[in-house]
Design an enzyme around this catalytic site. Structure first.
Site, short mmCIF file in Angstrom:
data_model
loop_
_atom_site.label_atom_id
_atom_site.label_comp_id
_atom_site.label_asym_id
_atom_site.label_seq_id
_atom_site.Cartn_x
_atom_site.Cartn_y
_atom_site.Cartn_z
N VAL A 34 0.87 -1.18 0.00
CA VAL A 34 0.00 0.00 0.00
C VAL A 34 0.90 1.22 0.00
O VAL A 34 1.73 1.39 0.91
CB VAL A 34 -0.93 0.03 1.23
CG1 VAL A 34 -1.79 1.29 1.21
CG2 VAL A 34 -1.81 -1.22 1.27
N SER B 131 5.82 -0.94 -0.83
CA SER B 131 5.52 -0.38 -2.14
C SER B 131 6.68 0.46 -2.65
O SER B 131 7.38 1.13 -1.88
CB SER B 131 4.26 0.48 -2.05
OG SER B 131 4.04 1.18 -3.27
N GLN C 283 7.68 -4.45 -3.57
CA GLN C 283 6.77 -4.33 -4.71
C GLN C 283 7.33 -3.32 -5.69
O GLN C 283 7.71 -2.20 -5.31
CB GLN C 283 5.38 -3.89 -4.24
CG GLN C 283 4.39 -3.65 -5.36
CD GLN C 283 4.40 -2.20 -5.85
OE1 GLN C 283 4.85 -1.30 -5.14
NE2 GLN C 283 3.92 -1.97 -7.05
N TYR D 75 6.96 -0.89 -8.99
CA TYR D 75 6.33 -0.20 -10.11
C TYR D 75 7.43 0.00 -11.14
O TYR D 75 8.39 0.74 -10.90
CB TYR D 75 5.73 1.14 -9.67
CG TYR D 75 4.40 1.00 -8.97
CD1 TYR D 75 3.35 0.31 -9.56
CD2 TYR D 75 4.18 1.59 -7.73
CE1 TYR D 75 2.13 0.18 -8.93
CE2 TYR D 75 2.95 1.47 -7.08
CZ TYR D 75 1.93 0.77 -7.69
OH TYR D 75 0.73 0.64 -7.07
N THR E 6 3.91 -5.30 -9.80
CA THR E 6 2.53 -4.92 -10.12
C THR E 6 2.42 -4.61 -11.61
O THR E 6 3.11 -3.73 -12.13
CB THR E 6 2.11 -3.69 -9.29
OG1 THR E 6 2.10 -4.06 -7.91
CG2 THR E 6 0.71 -3.24 -9.67
N LYS F 209 1.86 -9.56 -9.88
CA LYS F 209 0.60 -9.16 -9.26
C LYS F 209 -0.29 -8.47 -10.29
O LYS F 209 0.15 -7.58 -11.01
CB LYS F 209 0.88 -8.20 -8.10
CG LYS F 209 -0.36 -7.71 -7.36
CD LYS F 209 0.05 -6.88 -6.14
CE LYS F 209 -1.15 -6.39 -5.36
NZ LYS F 209 -1.84 -5.30 -6.07
N SER G 157 -5.33 -10.48 -8.65
CA SER G 157 -5.67 -9.18 -8.06
C SER G 157 -6.26 -8.26 -9.11
O SER G 157 -5.77 -8.22 -10.24
CB SER G 157 -4.42 -8.54 -7.45
OG SER G 157 -4.69 -7.22 -7.03
N HIS H 17 -6.43 -5.01 -8.13
CA HIS H 17 -5.96 -3.76 -7.52
C HIS H 17 -7.04 -3.14 -6.63
O HIS H 17 -7.19 -1.91 -6.57
CB HIS H 17 -5.49 -2.77 -8.58
CG HIS H 17 -4.39 -1.87 -8.13
ND1 HIS H 17 -3.06 -2.13 -8.41
CD2 HIS H 17 -4.38 -0.72 -7.41
CE1 HIS H 17 -2.31 -1.17 -7.90
NE2 HIS H 17 -3.09 -0.31 -7.27
#
Length: 335
Positions: free
Chosen positions: A44, A72, A97, A99, A125, A207, A229, A231
């Site tokens: 998160v 994140s 995680q 990006y 993700t 994810k 997921s 999201h």
């Protein structure tokens, strides 16, 4: 988001009787480690807007419970600071995680930092190569990144800093503008997964998987796990519920890698249903951040402990003594 909740309601638990549930085992094995429960604190971003300690408090709570915490990329606190807060000696298990940036050198730098800081898995993700039409954000004219919030990993990264004429501390607007030019990467394809493998030895977990063909593509790309997921319903309005997508993906993967689940977990019964439909473990998102907002580290711990107690009771009252033994026979489809 509504679809996620409705999907849980449609699946009903079928309790069984007189099966000796005096001893119960919630533990799960994931990527070479055993955890006391099939629950992971999911990524998160921008937790600093919820509590002054942000990700530090959440990570400490997870470490105290022996559960993985997923940091994140869009965190308020840098990779290394969170690692130090949860015990660099290994007392807290941390996942990172990603990006995936438009700048390959920046992405590789993030991976190196996470691995050096002792993170044990990489969660990539896939469903946020750009931000969706988020009506609440638009109504409030609010995006925390434009205010410099949630950019702790960028502002502390040597590659990112080298791209700036001045450090972020001296010229925040320029740093924010650079971030906005690098965050979104819409050109990625399945061939690019090999880039991650070249730059990290960590298990790679994708994810955002909702279609069986994408699960098959993930296996062909050689990843170590997938997370079903949507999201939290925040990316594609009208998308399939995560729980509705889960059974087909479990069938496609067929035990070759762990299938994890994310999307709408609010109660012990929700965890039970996701496990019965084939998930190895579940990720929490909104749920634990409510505790963070109210009471910091202790709030996160209390929320997760309540969830685990609820799961334990649901397991016993339904006639089961192990999360690992759950399968679809424990459920009935009410449709």
């Amino acid at each position: 988001m509504r679809a996620n909740r409705d999907a849980f309601y449609r699946w009903r638990i079928v309790p069984r009787m007189l099966r000796n549930v005096s001893q119960r085992d919630l533990s799960v094995d994931l990527f070479g480690a055993q955890f006391p429960a099939p629950v992971i604190l999911g990524p998160v971003g921008v937790q600093g807007i919820l509590h002054a300690e942000g990700e530090l408090a959440s990570a400490r709570a997870a470490a105290a419970l022996g559960l993985p915490f997923t940091l994140s990329t869009a965190a308020s606190r840098p990779i290394e600071e969170v690692a130090q807060a949860t015990g660099s000696a290994g007392t807290g298990v941390r996942w990172f995680q990603l990006y995936w940036s438009r700048n390959p050198e920046l992405t590789a730098s993030m991976l190196r930092r996470a691995e050096r800081a002792g993170y044990k898995a990489l969660v990539v993700t896939l469903d946020t190569s750009m931000l969706a039409w988020r009506e609440r954000d638009l109504q409030h004219a609010y995006l925390p990144f434009i205010l410099g919030q949630g950019l702790g990993n960028y502002f502390s990264d040597p590659v990112f800093r080298a791209l700036l004429p001045q450090p972020p501390e001296q010229n925040p607007p320029a740093a924010i503008q650079l971030w906005s030019s690098l965050f979104s990467n819409t050109a990625l394809t399945w061939r690019d997964i090999s880039f991650l493998r070249k730059h990290t030895a960590l298990p790679i977990i994708l994810k955002g998987i909702l279609h069986p063909e994408d699960a098959a593509n993930a296996l062909e790309a050689g990843v170590d796990g997938v997370i079903v997921s949507n999201h939290g319903g925040r990316q594609v309005d009208g998308a399939i519920a995560s729980l509705d997508a889960l059974p087909a993906i479990v069938r496609e993967v067929n035990g070759r890698v762990p299938v994890l689940f994310d999307g709408g977990i609010r109660r012990g019964a929700d965890v039970f249903k996701a496990l019965a439909l084939g998930a190895r473990a579940v990720l929490l998102g909104r749920l634990y951040t409510w505790g963070l907002a109210v009471a910091g580290e202790q709030g996160v711990r209390d929320v997760v402990l309540n969830l685990l107690a609820d799961l334990d009771l649901t397991l016993a009252l339904s006639g089961h003594n192990s999360c690992r033994s759950l399968d679809i026979s424990a459920l009935a489809d009410s449709r």
